[in-house]
Design an enzyme around this catalytic site. Structure first.
Site, mmCIF file in Angstrom:
data_model
loop_
_atom_site.group_PDB
_atom_site.id
_atom_site.type_symbol
_atom_site.label_atom_id
_atom_site.label_comp_id
_atom_site.label_asym_id
_atom_site.label_seq_id
_atom_site.Cartn_x
_atom_site.Cartn_y
_atom_site.Cartn_z
ATOM 1 C CD GLU A 770 -2.749 1.017 2.019
ATOM 2 O OE1 GLU A 770 -3.317 2.203 2.817
ATOM 3 O OE2 GLU A 770 -3.394 -0.115 3.216
ATOM 4 N NE ARG A 848 -9.495 0.107 9.867
ATOM 5 C CZ ARG A 848 -11.354 -0.915 9.611
ATOM 6 N NH1 ARG A 848 -11.133 -1.542 10.064
ATOM 7 N NH2 ARG A 848 -11.041 0.006 8.426
ATOM 8 C CD GLU A 1203 -8.700 -5.150 5.968
ATOM 9 O OE1 GLU A 1203 -7.357 -4.475 6.665
ATOM 10 O OE2 GLU A 1203 -10.233 -3.944 6.163
#
Length: 1273
Positions: A770, A848, A1203
């Site tokens: 990423e 998160r 995920e």
């Protein structure tokens, strides 16, 4: 494409097996012989490559460089291609093309994956079945798996399931979770349907068969049958002559000689006493490629008849020294089947160890290692003199009254280097239980394999009874000792294993003496039954369609970044990285590198034409200048004409440092307050009041290790300068094209519109591509800019692991208040993550983690804080789950502990704390469409949880040294980027004019300039292509300026309309300010401002069995119920669930990154870092998709699934912990204990507190009483 060097583990670690066995060295030859004339030997290699179906291409190569592998050769021959091959000379073997030297291919036929089938004509059944059974996702590993299966089918057209499982021991896959591969290839079994149902009782067969037929994800009746008669034959032109000639090749650094006779070999060894003998190149190849070792002369005796013979004698079986382990295995299996069992004790033990040693790709070519108790004279030194040659080895038959066992403990059972290994042999006096001779040998307890001589001497003449066991453990505890600083660490674990192995051997022999049979529990392997809604034929949504590229991937036709054909003037780049974690750079000397053939230039910070500052937070550099902040920090790069030359030159660059004190661990960062700001916090309710109202308060902490992405395709970039206006085309394996473009443009000092980034497909990413691909891409781009030529670089696995970072390690400290019934009232938690040496995406990861600290539980009062630790490790980054699994794992830790504290079943405590529909989370988001309780109830039912729990309790009562555990775990995973502006899509505006005249490309920028009110310098036209502008009209009829000018004007008006409110709020801003603000503001396609658009839910129940003596564990069964909304494609969704779950098994039970105090990564490469293999998935694996749960917030009522399932593998971790509790209770230990992640064999064994673990801490006089306790148990 064919075989991408997935596993390079080759070192023989089970030397202890050979050392304790009475191996006979038949011959070590070293007599004088006439020296061969190397000027008269053959220097041509002849072989054939099957490059298309049934078509062999004969290859004749002169003056081949011995350092050239089959992989490199095939890559450089566009007509041949491919990487993993089936190699055969009348028999069929798979081989790693990345290790197999081209010199060794004389008179060999090589079949690549394209040679067995293709999409243009027909697929081979091995290709068709993996494709149609959904066994290929990213596809990078698929050709290698196909060739392993193809080899098996050539040798055994009707294989057993055990044959299929064994064939894949050298193959790895990071995407699928292996289940669909095995299920697809099960169809080659003659009894396919019946074997599929073996694990069910007969009362269920009929109904289950109907369910299976209606819900199967593929139809096996559509598969073409396997017809062995249609396979290609060995090329007649390669039939070997009776008179074989010596072959010799001289390269730049290495001379390769393949003698034809034993006399020639002995003469050559006398002439070159330090020459390396190579049969399969599985060890030497790795040493030369990865360890910078050089062997100027290599002798290859593979074709010498005397060294390949196998003979049965009166005393045993003699194997030529060049026999492969695969051939040894085959001969021993036949002997075991034919001879009386008492004569094959040694053979059976050898076969058990060979099963777990390497994979068939290694065993097919590895040279057998032989030894006796005097064989080793030092580390990697033996009694064989430099001028001598080992001819053959005899493995003797065992005698009546002789028993033999071998044990090995590793992180992974398949294809892994042992932590500790041992071989144990005892011979009893005829008709008695009195020891006549005993040998106990251990590997992993000293620099060489060693015998426990004192212990063996003391046990000789003794009866095999409890007193012998007591004395043996006492003696071994003293003799098999390790210093606390012993290399390899795990000192207590290794010490304990020496005793545990002997105890297992003692029990095994005792059972055989008493003729008792107490074998291991056997469970049939089973797949899962997918459930999906039926659809109309014309409506493909919701149907299990095959992956659109699956067939191409199975045939090796799918093109990945490094598969792009080489440009004519292309160069290769190798990175030069720091060997220090924290240091000042004093000097960089590349002068020695310049003398390497093919050297072009060395690039460093001074060669960056734009800005050397890069990274998400602008806190990184393209090249380190004055200071390095981690091992692997890029300092420079060497560019050369070939990959081999660039690697050699990079190793010649000399760097001097002034070392500084590094920060490596989270604990060190806490002590030094080394944090990346800001500190994150989330609060809800009154935590203090919640604790006051609680019946109990529990405090603790848990550490979760990091995880390497281990995508099968490492980072790769090909940069091609276009020669105009700083334009550059980048072919990159990346998940983030925009940042790749932006960072490259910044480094080159050109506008972003000059950089074009292309991605065809990736061989896995999982978040690792990423942002971290940019550290390689920018370097390659700078090199291409400097040289003006295309530059390519694909990292080796050890390089990739060193520089690119992985999943963030976490430390969680918690204080939880709860009631007697297990209801949670208040939680105070602190999270610390190891961010590494830069910010990268650590803020998002911590966000998160904090947003998932509740997992699925309603906690009225919460106080949480998150610290990102700045350390001197490579920057950690995104990884599947992005902090969510770490946050939830710590929640399940305290949930498990408080259930024990309350004395209540964990499943009841978890359920009482689950959210309900409409509840608010700790960040005040309302739960809508909350299906988790449905998932929970269905999982309890489908797994038969309560009935199996009783069976487990009964099993644990009856077994002292094997324990089973079970756990059911929920997950609630938020869907969306936590940064709102990323939740949007792109809409493009393009025009289609072709540069046939200069006017058109002059008019367009002028029109855009006036329309937007910006100078033409900010506008750039690259080119026209049909992938950006379809349905173009011709550039003709004198209307191109009219129609394209109006198209540009209309597009500009659309842009201005969107910019209008931003310009009004900031009228003095620049064009760049306005555009950036527009991008950072969520558009109409973006999700809302709440943290998550919706949640995905799932529940998993897992059962495991642990070996309390070794710490090994088996995944017996897993049941998963997952809410994916209305599935768009059940096959894809189930594949994602299984792949994520198995990746999570690695995270929580196997994959451990270990660093030295100086910041060096010990676990570099597949030899030291182990991901799950085929044998690590649950023996029974069931996945169900929750029905009737449409999601109104996504396309066609579906849900994201990539995920969320990963965390469900925590059910395996906590099932292990449940089993450990049972083991501890048998030792009288009932208090809670800390188990950090991953639950490696070391952690499991040390947590199973018993006499052996205590034996290191008690007086010798007390050992006997402890042993008596063990025997009574």
């Amino acid at each position: 494409m064919l075989w991408r060097c997935q596993e390079l583990n080759t070192r023989v670690q089970n030397n202890s097996f050979f050392l304790c066995s009475p191996i006979i060295l038949v011959a070590i030859l070293g007599e004088a012989a006439e020296r061969p004339n190397l000027f008269t030997c053959v220097s041509v290699v002849k072989f054939s490559v099957c490059k298309s179906t049934f078509s062999f291409l004969q290859v004749v190569e002169k003056d081949v460089d011995p350092e050239t592998t089959l992989l490199t050769y095939l890559r450089r021959k566009p007509a041949l291609l491919n990487e993993k091959a089936l190699i055969y000379h009348f028999s069929h073997h798979t081989a790693n093309a990345c290790l197999f030297p081209i010199c060794a291919l004389h008179h060999v036929a090589v079949t690549t994956v394209e040679g067995i089938g293709n999409t243009k004509s027909r697929l081979h059944p091995a290709q068709e079945r993996i494709a149609k059974s959904h066994g290929s996702q990213c596809g990078f590993c698929t050709p290698g798996i196909v060739m392993s299966m193809y080899t098996l089918l050539r040798n055994k057209p009707k294989p057993k399931m055990e044959d299929i499982e064994d064939a894949f021991q050298g193959n790895l896959c990071r995407c699928t979770g292996y289940r669909p591969i095995l299920e697809g290839y099960r169809t080659f079994l003659r009894t396919y349907v019946y074997s599929f149902l073996l694990c069910f009782s007969s009362s269920y067969l009929h109904s289950l068969f109907q369910t299976m037929m209606s819900s199967s994800l593929f139809d096996s009746s559509e598969f073409q049958p396997l017809d062995p008669t249609q396979e290609p034959i060995f090329p007649p032109e390669l039939m070997r002559n009776k008179e074989q000639k010596q072959v010799c090749f001289k390269g730049e650094r290495v001379m390769w000689i393949q003698p034809a006779t034993l006399q020639e070999l002995v003469a050559l060894k006398s002439q070159y006493p330090n020459a390396k003998l190579v049969v399969g190149n599985t060890e030497v190849g790795i040493e030369m490629r990865l360890k910078n070792m050089l062997y100027p002369v290599i002798l290859a005796p593979a074709w010498i008849p005397e060294m390949n013979t196998v003979q049965r004698t009166e005393t045993g079986i003699t194997f030529g020294a060049a026999c492969t382990l695969s051939s040894v295995e085959e001969v021993l299996r036949k002997a075991v089947a034919e001879l009386p069992s008492y004569k094959t004790e040694i053979f059976q033990a050898a076969l058990e160890q060979l099963r777990w040693f390497a994979g068939p790709q290694i065993r097919n070519v590895a040279r057998t290692v032989t030894m006796d108790e005097k064989f080793f004279t030092g580390y990697r030194k033996t009694i064989v003199k430099p001028e001598e040659v080992l001819l053959s080895v005899e493995i003797p038959y065992s005698k009546e009254g002789e028993y033999f066992s071998a044990f090995k403990q590793a992180y992974r059972r398949e294809d892994d280097i042992a932590i500790v290994t041992c071989g144990m042999r005892v011979l009893f006096q005829h008709g008695t239980s009195r020891v006549q001779e005993v040998k106990l040998s251990y590997g992993g307890m000293a620099p060489t394999t060693i015998l426990a001589l004192k212990t063996c001497q003391e046990l000789t003449g003794r009866d095999w009874n409890e007193k012998l066991l007591q004395d043996a453990c006492r003696l071994l505890a003293g003799e098999m000792d390790l210093s606390p600083s012993a290399p390899g660490g795990m000192v207590e674990f290794r010490r304990t294993l020496t005793l545990s192995f002997f105890f297992k051997f003692y029990l095994t022999v005792l059972q055989k003496l008493s003729k008792q049979q107490n074998g291991p529990v056997s469970v049939a392997r089973e797949g899962r039954l997918g459930k999906s809604e039926g659809q109309l034929v014309e409506d493909t949504v919701g149907r299990p369609l095959v992956h659109v590229s699956a067939a191409k991937q199975a045939c090796g036709e799918a093109v990945y970044c490094d598969d792009i054909p080489h440009y004519e003037n292309e160069l290769y780049l190798t990175l030069v990285t720091s060997t220090k974690a924290h240091a000042k750079i004093l000097s960089v000397d590349a002068s020695e590198a310049q003398s390497v053939p093919g050297f072009v230039c060395f690039v460093s910070a001074k060669d960056v034409p734009g800005s050397n500052i890069t990274g998400i937070a602008n806190d990184e550099t393209v090249f380190a200048e004055d200071v390095v902040t981690c091992v692997g920090h890029i300092i420079g790069a060497v560019i050369a004409d070939t990959q081999e030359h660039s690697r050699r030159a990079a190793k010649a660059v000399k760097i001097k440092y002034e070392e500084l004190k590094p920060i490596v661990t989270i604990q060190e960062a806490i002590e030094k307050q080394s944090f990346i700001k800001p500190i994150k916090r989330i609060k809800k309710g009154d935590v203090k009041k919640g604790f006051e109202e609680s019946d109990h308060i529990l405090e603790g902490e848990m550490y979760l290790g990091g995880q390497e992405h281990f995508y099968l395709e490492t980072h790769c970039t090909l940069a091609v300068p276009k020669g105009e206006d700083g334009e550059m085309e980048l072919f990159v394996s990346t998940q983030n094209l925009t940042k790749t473009q932006e960072f490259t443009a910044t480094a080159l000092g050109v506008p972003s519109n000059r950089i074009v980034v292309r991605v065809k497909r990736m061989g896995g990413g999982f978040g690792g591509k990423e942002t971290r691909n940019t550290i390689l891409t920018t370097v390659v781009a700078v090199a291409a800019f400097k040289t003006g030529r295309p530059v390519r670089c694909m990292l080796d696995r050890d390089e990739d692991m060193l520089i690119s970072g992985g999943r963030h390690p976490f430390l969680g400290r918690y204080k939880v208040g709860f009631m007697k019934n297990g209801k949670v009232k208040s939680l105070e938690v602190s999270y610390y993550c190891n961010g590494g040496n830069s910010t990268d995406l650590s803020h998002g990861v911590m966000d998160r983690a904090l947003l998932h600290l509740d997992n699925s539980y309603n906690i009225p009062n919460v106080s949480s804080v998150g610290f990102i630790c700045k350390t001197n490790l490579s920057s950690n980054t995104a990884f599947r789950g992005f902090g969510g699994p770490q946050g939830m794992m710590i929640a399940e830790c305290w949930m498990s502990d408080l259930a024990r504290k309350c004395g209540l079943p964990p499943e009841e405590v978890r359920k009482i704390n689950l959210y309900h529909e409409g509840d608010l989370t700790h960040f005040n988001q309302k739960l809508e469409g909350f299906t988790l309780r449905r998932c929970w109830d269905e999982c309890l039912s489908s797994s038969n949880y309560h009935a199996r729990k009783k069976l487990i309790e009964e099993f644990n009562k009856q077994n002292r040294w094997k324990k089973r555990g079970m756990c059911i775990i929920p997950t609630k995973f938020g869907i969306s980027f936590t940064v709102p502006f990323l939740n949007q899509v792109c809409k493009s505006h393009s025009f289609f004019g072709i540069l046939s005249t200069y006017q058109l490309f002059s008019f367009a920028p002028q029109v855009a300039s006036r329309s937007l009110g910006i100078p033409t310098s900010k506008i750039y036209i690259s080119e026209t292509s049909t992938n950006t502008v379809p349905n173009t009209s011709p550039t003709a009829a004198s209307v191109s300026a009219d129609i394209n000018g109006m198209a540009v004007h209309n597009a500009c008006q659309t842009i201005l309309k969107r910019l209008e409110p931003i310009k009004q709020s900031n009228p003095k801003g620049s064009w760049e300010d306005w555009v950036s603000c527009l991008y950072l503001s969520p558009g109409k396609w973006a999700f809302s401002e709440i943290p998550f658009h919706y949640f995905s839910y799932g529940v998993a129940c897992s059962e495991v069995e642990i070996d309390c003596l070794t710490g090994d564990h088996k995944n017996i069964r897993t049941d998963i119920v997952m809410d994916v909304g209305t599935s768009l494609n059940p096959a894809i969704d189930i594949g994602q669930i299984e792949g994520a779950f198995v990746q999570g098994i690695g995270l929580f039970t196997m994959e451990e990154l270990r660093y030295s105090p100086e910041g060096n990564l010990y676990t570099r490469g597949p030899g030291m870092y182990k991901i799950p293999a085929f044998g690590d998935i649950p023996t029974e694996f069931y996945v169900s998709l929750l029905r009737d749960c449409p999601n109104s917030k996504a396309i066609y009522s579906s849900k994201a699934v990539g995920e969320p399932p990963l965390f469900l593998s925590a059910s395996v971790f906590y099932a292990i912990k449940d089993a450990i509790y049972s083991a501890r209770e048998d030792s009288g230990v009932t208090e809670p204990f800390r188990l950090d992640s991953p639950a490696t064999p070391e952690r499991i064994r040390n947590a199973c507190v018993d006499t052996f673990t205590k034996m290191r801490h008690i007086q010798t006089s007390s050992i006997c009483s402890y042993i008596k306790t063990i025997i009574n148990q």
